[in-house]
Design an enzyme around this catalytic site. Structure first.
Site, short mmCIF file in Angstrom:
data_model
loop_
_atom_site.label_atom_id
_atom_site.label_comp_id
_atom_site.label_asym_id
_atom_site.label_seq_id
_atom_site.Cartn_x
_atom_site.Cartn_y
_atom_site.Cartn_z
N LYS A 150 -3.30 78.27 57.81
CA LYS A 150 -3.76 78.43 59.20
C LYS A 150 -4.65 77.26 59.58
O LYS A 150 -5.35 76.71 58.73
CB LYS A 150 -4.56 79.72 59.36
CG LYS A 150 -4.69 80.19 60.78
CD LYS A 150 -3.39 80.80 61.24
CE LYS A 150 -3.46 81.54 62.54
NZ LYS A 150 -2.38 82.52 62.64
N SER B 223 10.04 81.17 63.01
CA SER B 223 9.61 79.83 62.58
C SER B 223 10.36 79.43 61.31
O SER B 223 10.78 78.28 61.15
CB SER B 223 8.11 79.81 62.28
OG SER B 223 7.38 79.55 63.44
N LYS C 150 1.93 88.24 55.77
CA LYS C 150 3.11 88.32 56.66
C LYS C 150 4.35 87.78 55.95
O LYS C 150 5.40 88.40 55.96
CB LYS C 150 2.88 87.49 57.93
CG LYS C 150 1.86 88.06 58.88
CD LYS C 150 1.83 87.26 60.19
CE LYS C 150 0.49 87.44 60.87
NZ LYS C 150 0.44 86.88 62.22
#
Ligand code: GLU
Length: 422
Positions: free
Chosen positions: A114, A356, A102
Site C-alpha cells: 500500500k 487489477s 484480500k
C-alpha cells in the site's frame, strides 16, 4: 491542526493494533507458531519518501509519502496509493496487511502492499498532481515494478494518476511497462471493468448475503455512506437491480428519502471527488444516516465509522464494508451479537484487486479480454470467496471478520513456511 494530526495518528495506531489482534487470533486458531505472527504483524518493507513539487505559485512544497510491502512470500506485493491529508505511516502499514488478506481471500498470487501521500488533491491543480505523481514514482522506483510491487488506485487517485505514474516508470525503465501499475485507462493497457470492479465485488457479496438471509434485492432498502468510486457505482448497480437507495452521503452530509433517491440524477451532479450533497438544503448528518432503518448498510467512505458508540443503534440486517476499516473490533462484536451479518472489508472490497490482477495478467500476456469475460471471472471468484468465508464462520462459530482473516492469512503463512522463513 497539530491536534488533528495527533488524532489521525492515534486512529491509525488503533487500526494497526486491531488488525494485529485479529491476525494473531487467526494464526492461533490455524495452529501456527508464534514466529508466524511475528512475521505477519508488520510489513517486511516500509519506505518513507520526501517529494519536492514546484507548486503553481512558484514555490517548492515538500510532500511526504509512504510505500509499505507487507509480505512477498506468495508473489509480488500489490495495492493502491492514496492521496489524502490524513494519511499516516501506521495507516499505510495496516492497509498493506489488509491487501495481503484480500489477496489471500480471493486467492491471487500476490502479497499486500500500500502507498500513500499526505496531500489534499481537492486543493491541487492538474499540473501539481502530475508533478506529485511522477515525483512519487521516482522516489519509490527501486522497490516497485511488475514483478516486485504493483501499485493501483485508492482513495482520491484515479486512472489519470495511474497513467502519469506508468509513464514515469516507463521512462525510468526505458521501455513501455504497463504491468507496473493497474487501474490504467483502457487505451494504456487498462482492463475493462476495473473502474467499477470494487463496487461490482460489493454487489456480488450483497447478493450472496441476501440469499443467506432470505432478503429479496428488489425493493430492499440500502444506505450507502460515501459517493466516491465504490459508493457511487454501488448505488447505481443496486438501483438498477431494483433496490431502494434510501440514503447516500459524502464528506459534507447525507441525503435521505424513505421512498428511494434518484441515483441517476445524483450521479449526473456529483463532482469528481464524489461530492453532491452540497447542492441540497435538506440534508442529514452522516451519523444520523448510519442509524437509519434499512436492510443493507454499506459504509463506502473512510475508517472508524461504526464504533462502540453507535453499533447498538445500527438497524441494518447486513453491513457490507466497501471501505477499508469502517467498523472497529468492539463494534464488530456488538453487531455480531445482535445477529447483524457483517461482510468484512477484506472480503467485500476485494473486487478491485481481483480485476487489477486480471489487468496485470492481460498486460503480461499482451492479450486483452472482453468486458463479459472479466465480469464472469470476477463473479466466479467473489461468489466462491464469499461462501468460503461464510462457511468458515458458520463451521467454527466465529464472526465473519475473524473467518475472513483466517482464510486470508493461511496461504501467505504456508508460502512463508515452505520458503523456510518461519
Ligand atoms: N486500492 C484498492 C484496494 O484497497 C485496489 C488495490 C489494487 O487494485 O491493487 O483494494
Amino acid at each position: 491542526m497539530v491536534a488533528d494530526k495527533q488524532a489521525d495518528s492515534n486512529k491509525s495506531d488503533d487500526i494497526l493494533l486491531s488488525t494485529q489482534e485479529v491476525i494473531k487470533t487467526a494464526l492461533n486458531k490455524l495452529g501456527y507458531p508464534e514466529e508466524a505472527y511475528e512475521l505477519m504483524k508488520e510489513p517486511v518493507r516500509m519506505m518513507t519518501v520526501r517529494i519536492p513539487v514546484r507548486m503553481d505559485d512558484g514555490k517548492i512544497k515538500i510532500f511526504t509519502g509512504y510505500r509499505a510491502q507487507h509480505n512477498d512470500a506468495v508473489g509480488p506485493t500489490k495495492g493502491g496509493v492514496r492521496f489524502h491529508p490524513n494519511v499516516t505511516e501506521n495507516e499505510v502499514r495496516a492497509l498493506s496487511i489488509w491487501m495481503s488478506l484480500k489477496a489471500g481471500i480471493v486467492d491471487l498470487p500476490y502479497g499486500g502492499g500500500k502507498g500513500g501521500i499526505i496531500c489534499d488533491p481537492r486543493k491541487m491543480s492538474f499540473r501539481e498532481l502530475e508533478a506529485l505523481s511522477r515525483g512519487y514514482v521516482r522516489a519509490i522506483s527501486q522497490i516497485v515494478g511488475p514483478t516486485k510491487d504493483i501499485p493501483a488506485p485508492d482513495v482520491f487517485t484515479n486512472s489519470q494518476i495511474m497513467a502519469w505514474m506508468m509513464d514515469e516508470y516507463s521512462r525510468i525503465d526505458e521501455f513501455n511497462n504497463p504491468g507496473f501499475i493497474t487501474g490504467k485507462p483502457i487505451v494504456l493497457g487498462g482492463s475493462h471493468g476495473r473502474e467499477s470492479a470494487t463496487a461490482k465485488g460489493v454487489t456480488i457479496c450483497i447478493e450472496e448475503a441476501c440469499k443467506k438471509l432470505g432478503i429479496e434485492i428488489k425493493g430492499a432498502r440500502v444506505v450507502v455512506q460515501g459517493f466516491g468510486n465504490a459508493g457511487s457505482f454501488l448505488a447505481k448497480f443496486m438501483y438498477d437491480m431494483g433496490a431502494k437507495i434510501i440514503a447516500i452521503s459524502d464528506a459534507e452530509g447525507a441525503l435521505h428519502d424513505p421512498d428511494g433517491l434518484d441515483i441517476d440524477y445524483l450521479l449526473d451532479r456529483r463532482d469528481s471527488f464524489g461530492t453532491v450533497t452540497n447542492l441540497f438544503e435538506d440534508t442529514i448528518s452522516n451519523e444520523e444516516m448510519l442509524e437509519l432503518d434499512t436492510d443493507i448498510l454499506v459504509p463506502a467512505a473512510i475508517e472508524n465509522q461504526i464504533t462502540k458508540d453507535n453499533a447498538h443503534n445500527i438497524k441494518a440486517s447486513i453491513v457490507v464494508e466497501a471501505a477499508n476499516g469502517p467498523t472497529t473490533l468492539e463494534a464488530t462484536k456488538i453487531l455480531t451479537e445482535r445477529d447483524i451479518l457483517i461482510v468484512p472489508d477484506v472480503l467485500a472490497s476485494s473486487g478491485g484487486v481481483t480485476v487489477s490482477y486480471f489487468e496485470w495478467v492481460q498486460n503480461n500476456q499482451g492479450y486483452y479480454w472482453k468486458e463479459e469475460e472479466v465480469q464472469e471471472k470476477l463473479r466466479e471468484v467473489l461468489v466462491k470467496s464469499f461462501n468460503n468465508v461464510y462457511t468458515t464462520a458458520q463451521n467454527r462459530q466465529i464472526d465473519m471478520r475473524l473467518a475472513a482473516y483466517m482464510v486470508g492469512v493461511r496461504k501467505l503463512t504456508e508460502a512463508a513456511r515452505f520458503r523456510g522463513w518461519i
